[in-house]
Design an enzyme around this catalytic site. Structure first.
Site, PDB file in Angstrom:
ATOM      1  N   LYS A   1       0.839  -1.327  -0.127  1.00  0.00           N
ATOM      2  CA  LYS A   1      -0.012  -0.027   0.094  1.00  0.00           C
ATOM      3  C   LYS A   1       1.007   1.210  -0.150  1.00  0.00           C
ATOM      4  O   LYS A   1       1.743   1.381   0.790  1.00  0.00           O
ATOM      5  CB  LYS A   1      -1.010  -0.060   1.312  1.00  0.00           C
ATOM      6  CG  LYS A   1      -1.906   1.065   1.470  1.00  0.00           C
ATOM      7  CD  LYS A   1      -2.651   0.796   2.626  1.00  0.00           C
ATOM      8  CE  LYS A   1      -3.240   1.827   3.226  1.00  0.00           C
ATOM      9  NZ  LYS A   1      -4.021   1.608   4.352  1.00  0.00           N
TER      10      LYS A   1
ATOM     11  N   SER B   1      -8.866   3.176   2.983  1.00  0.00           N
ATOM     12  CA  SER B   1      -7.438   3.586   2.606  1.00  0.00           C
ATOM     13  C   SER B   1      -6.649   2.128   1.924  1.00  0.00           C
ATOM     14  O   SER B   1      -5.669   2.484   1.220  1.00  0.00           O
ATOM     15  CB  SER B   1      -6.457   4.011   3.523  1.00  0.00           C
ATOM     16  OG  SER B   1      -6.359   3.165   4.587  1.00  0.00           O
TER      17      SER B   1
ATOM     18  N   SER C   1     -10.181   0.786   7.457  1.00  0.00           N
ATOM     19  CA  SER C   1      -9.912   0.637   6.019  1.00  0.00           C
ATOM     20  C   SER C   1     -10.261  -0.628   5.743  1.00  0.00           C
ATOM     21  O   SER C   1     -10.994  -0.667   4.761  1.00  0.00           O
ATOM     22  CB  SER C   1      -8.345   1.006   6.044  1.00  0.00           C
ATOM     23  OG  SER C   1      -8.085   0.746   4.498  1.00  0.00           O
TER      24      SER C   1
END
Length: 181
Positions: free
Chosen positions: A78, A154, A178
């Protein structure tokens, strides 16, 4: 080489690592199957912030430590406060430009020790401040099950690529909901 695409649909990370350990497939073959799948779903999903194909290909050609639990298994990290040496770390923001750390964070170090190959980084909302994976830098990341919807949280870029069976797992975390979103 036969198509490894069916393996991406049916095997988890442990299953792929087992096939690699048993030398039924090679890390390079598996990586190319993942790259093919990723290139098929992108840019429709818009889930990748940076492709790291050259780095991953070099790692796949190096001797694998077959004692590592995920030796040769491709994954993504990520793009949100997760330094990966040489990869652009934007945190989904235009403000950070092309910043490229020259070090790995502890998570990346441990994934490397586990044998993972890094195919790229995944999209996130700017600085992780939204429940939808959208940013001015990258735009919206689509949900692979319904592309009219954006991916949530996210970690939406990572979630979209796992749901599209590009990779068996990808880095995500849950600081404010998230992974639950």
């Amino acid at each position: 080489m036969h198509s490894l695409q069916p393996l991406l649909d049916t095997q988890d990370g442990h299953g792929l690592a087992t096939l690699l350990r048993q030398k039924e497939i090679t890390a390079s073959e598996l990586l190319e199957a993942v790259i093919d799948r990723l290139d098929t779903v992108e840019p429709d999903l818009n889930a990748v912030s940076e492709r790291l194909y050259d780095q991953a290909r070099a790692a796949a050609k190096a001797p694998l430590d077959l004692s590592a639990p995920f030796a040769g298994v491709p994954t993504l990290v990520k793009d949100l406060f997760t330094p990966l040496a040489g990869a652009r770390m934007t945190n989904g923001s235009l403000a950070l430009g092309e910043a490229r750390p020259d070090f790995d964070c502890e998570l990346v170090t441990r994934l490397r020790q586990a044998g993972c190959l890094f195919v790229g980084t995944t999209t996130s909302p700017e600085f992780g401040t939204s429940y939808s994976t959208e940013s001015r830098r990258f735009g919206a990341t689509a949900n692979p099950w319904n592309r009219a919807h954006s991916a949530g949280g996210s970690s939406g870029g990572a979630a979209a690529l796992v749901a599209a069976r590009v990779v068996p797992f990808a880095h995500g975390n849950d600081g404010g909901g998230s992974l639950r979103v």
